[in-house]
Design an enzyme around this catalytic site. Structure first.
Site, short mmCIF file in Angstrom:
data_model
loop_
_atom_site.label_atom_id
_atom_site.label_comp_id
_atom_site.label_asym_id
_atom_site.label_seq_id
_atom_site.Cartn_x
_atom_site.Cartn_y
_atom_site.Cartn_z
N ASP A 1 0.86 -1.17 0.00
CA ASP A 1 0.00 0.00 0.00
C ASP A 1 0.91 1.24 0.00
O ASP A 1 2.10 1.14 0.29
CB ASP A 1 -0.89 -0.05 1.24
CG ASP A 1 -1.71 1.20 1.42
OD1 ASP A 1 -2.40 1.60 0.46
OD2 ASP A 1 -1.65 1.81 2.50
N ASP B 1 -0.16 5.18 0.96
CA ASP B 1 -0.39 6.11 2.08
C ASP B 1 -0.44 5.36 3.40
O ASP B 1 -1.26 4.46 3.58
CB ASP B 1 -1.71 6.86 1.88
CG ASP B 1 -1.72 7.71 0.63
OD1 ASP B 1 -1.52 8.92 0.74
OD2 ASP B 1 -1.93 7.14 -0.47
N ASP C 1 -1.68 -1.02 5.96
CA ASP C 1 -1.89 -0.44 7.28
C ASP C 1 -3.36 -0.35 7.67
O ASP C 1 -3.67 0.09 8.78
CB ASP C 1 -1.30 0.98 7.33
CG ASP C 1 -2.05 1.94 6.41
OD1 ASP C 1 -2.21 1.62 5.22
OD2 ASP C 1 -2.48 3.01 6.88
#
Length: 229
Positions: free
Chosen positions: A8, A10, A170
């Site tokens: 991922d 961001d 995250d």
């Protein structure tokens, strides 16, 4: 076939919250609304820029119609694109971890709900784009995380095999996509989520990129996939 590491963007590869917050607050100020805090935006990020804007407005107690949202979203994108790396930086250990995976022969891919053009612009600005075999955004395919097809097609576009891949993220969107695609997942604790990442059920939880190579190779080994050291 080489194994594939999918990350991922961001909150996983890059700490983008400061620039996302600055842009969101510019849009909010234009609507006569008070600014949000860094902690606010960390909890609101993860589903793409439009969702961030919608959540930011909702946090300010405001709801707008589709046409107005389109206008505000265009304003958000224009400002963010011009300031995409003013303060955004890779998380500690990212360059070294990417080098280690590349040296061991892994394919590297980005799977993000950020618009692909913005993802590329950010990674270009941080000199990280050359590290990746493919960068897939929220508009690359007709679906996005948590839809597992976003992740699976990212692996395939990178030339990899989903059966020899590991996801790093995250948020709930990352972990749900990985679980839906039967891909082992590493959750990082320093990202953007209003739920502690360990509670989302990743296969491994890490506090730093230093342990990522060992974690990823172990996850594949547990599935009978051997990788280069």
């Amino acid at each position: 076939m080489q194994p594939t590491l999918v990350l991922d963007l961001d909150g996983t590869l890059v700490d983008t919250a400061p620039d996302l917050l600055a842009t969101l607050n510019v849009v909010l100020a234009g609507e006569g609304l008070p600014p949000l805090t860094l902690e606010d935006v960390r909890a609101l990020t993860g589903a793409g820029a439009r969702a961030l804007l919608e959540r930011g407005l909702a946090a300010s107690g405001v709801s707008v119609g589709p046409r107005r949202m389109d206008t505000l979203f265009a304003r958000f994108i224009d400002h963010y694109a011009a300031h995409i790396a003013d303060h955004s930086r890779p998380f500690p250990g990212v360059p070294e971890a990417l080098e280690r995976f590349a040296s061991a022969g892994w394919r590297l891919a980005v799977c993000t709900n950020k618009l692909e053009g913005l993802a590329r612009r950010l990674l270009d600005a941080l000199a990280l784009s050359p590290r990746f075999d493919v960068i897939c955004g929220g508009d690359t395919f007709p679906y996005r995380k948590p839809d597992p097809r976003h992740l699976l097609d990212t692996v395939r576009r990178a030339g990899g095999d989903p059966g020899r891949a590991v996801m790093v993220g995250d948020s709930a969107a990352d972990i749900r996509a990985a679980k839906g695609g039967s891909i082992p997942c590493v959750g990082v604790t320093f990202g953007y989520t209003d739920i502690p990442v360990a509670e989302l059920g990743p296969d491994v939880t890490l506090d730093h990129f230093d342990g990522l190579f060992e974690a990823a190779t172990r996850l594949l080994a547990e599935r009978g996939v051997m990788t280069a050291g």
